[in-house]
Scaffold this motif. Sequence first.
Motif, PDB file in Angstrom:
ATOM      1  N   ARG A  12      -8.189   0.512 -10.944  1.00 31.13           N
ATOM      2  CA  ARG A  12      -6.966   0.486 -10.122  1.00 31.13           C
ATOM      3  C   ARG A  12      -6.737  -0.903  -9.535  1.00 31.13           C
ATOM      4  O   ARG A  12      -5.599  -1.390  -9.525  1.00 31.13           O
ATOM      5  N   LEU A  16      -3.508  -3.425 -10.199  1.00 30.73           N
ATOM      6  CA  LEU A  16      -2.687  -3.971  -9.111  1.00 30.73           C
ATOM      7  C   LEU A  16      -2.660  -5.490  -9.154  1.00 30.73           C
ATOM      8  O   LEU A  16      -1.597  -6.108  -8.982  1.00 30.73           O
ATOM      9  N   GLN A  51      -4.807   6.969 -13.749  1.00 28.98           N
ATOM     10  CA  GLN A  51      -4.992   5.951 -12.711  1.00 28.98           C
ATOM     11  C   GLN A  51      -3.643   5.430 -12.209  1.00 28.98           C
ATOM     12  O   GLN A  51      -3.480   5.175 -11.010  1.00 28.98           O
ATOM     13  N   LEU A  55      -2.261   5.634  -8.311  1.00 28.49           N
ATOM     14  CA  LEU A  55      -1.635   4.511  -7.592  1.00 28.49           C
ATOM     15  C   LEU A  55      -0.231   4.868  -7.122  1.00 28.49           C
ATOM     16  O   LEU A  55       0.178   4.486  -6.024  1.00 28.49           O
ATOM     17  N   ALA A  60       1.489   2.658  -4.055  1.00 26.62           N
ATOM     18  CA  ALA A  60       1.169   1.288  -4.432  1.00 26.62           C
ATOM     19  C   ALA A  60       2.056   0.813  -5.579  1.00 26.62           C
ATOM     20  O   ALA A  60       2.291  -0.387  -5.722  1.00 26.62           O
ATOM     21  N   GLY A  78       0.874  -1.856  -2.599  1.00 32.02           N
ATOM     22  CA  GLY A  78      -0.015  -2.400  -3.618  1.00 32.02           C
ATOM     23  C   GLY A  78      -0.210  -3.899  -3.454  1.00 32.02           C
ATOM     24  O   GLY A  78      -1.326  -4.417  -3.569  1.00 32.02           O
ATOM     25  N   HIS A  81      -2.430  -4.655  -0.527  1.00 35.62           N
ATOM     26  CA  HIS A  81      -3.837  -4.450  -0.872  1.00 35.62           C
ATOM     27  C   HIS A  81      -4.396  -5.672  -1.606  1.00 35.62           C
ATOM     28  O   HIS A  81      -5.444  -6.194  -1.237  1.00 35.62           O
ATOM     29  N   VAL A  91      -9.204   2.385  -4.062  1.00 35.55           N
ATOM     30  CA  VAL A  91      -8.922   1.180  -4.846  1.00 35.55           C
ATOM     31  C   VAL A  91      -9.950   0.136  -4.439  1.00 35.55           C
ATOM     32  O   VAL A  91     -10.189  -0.067  -3.238  1.00 35.55           O
TER      33      VAL A  91
END
Length: 98
Positions: A12, A16, A51, A55, A60, A78, A81, A91
């Motif tokens: 993940r 991202l 996955q 998310l 995200a 996202g 993060h 994540v």
Amino acid sequence: MSYLDVVAADCRLIMLKELAGQNDHQLNETILTKVLENFGHLKTRDYVRTQIRVLEGLNAVSVKEVGSVLVVKLLRAGLDHVERRAFLEGVGRPSVEG
């Protein structure tokens, strides 16, 4: 956290980070699968889709179906993060170096 959980969290994070590196913050599932392979995660299409949906559930990413392919776009949560402003459960944490 189990080994499978650690692998999923890493996948993940990789997705991202790759989305964050795109000018338009989006890629399709086929490209994301290849990116994961480059990082040593040889995963099935169903695994990658799962996955992506996780998310999406974390807000995200957004997901658009184009024919039989998922197109994934990075959202603010996202990006936050990846840039270490806030963290998403499940994540992997990005390293300080990026």
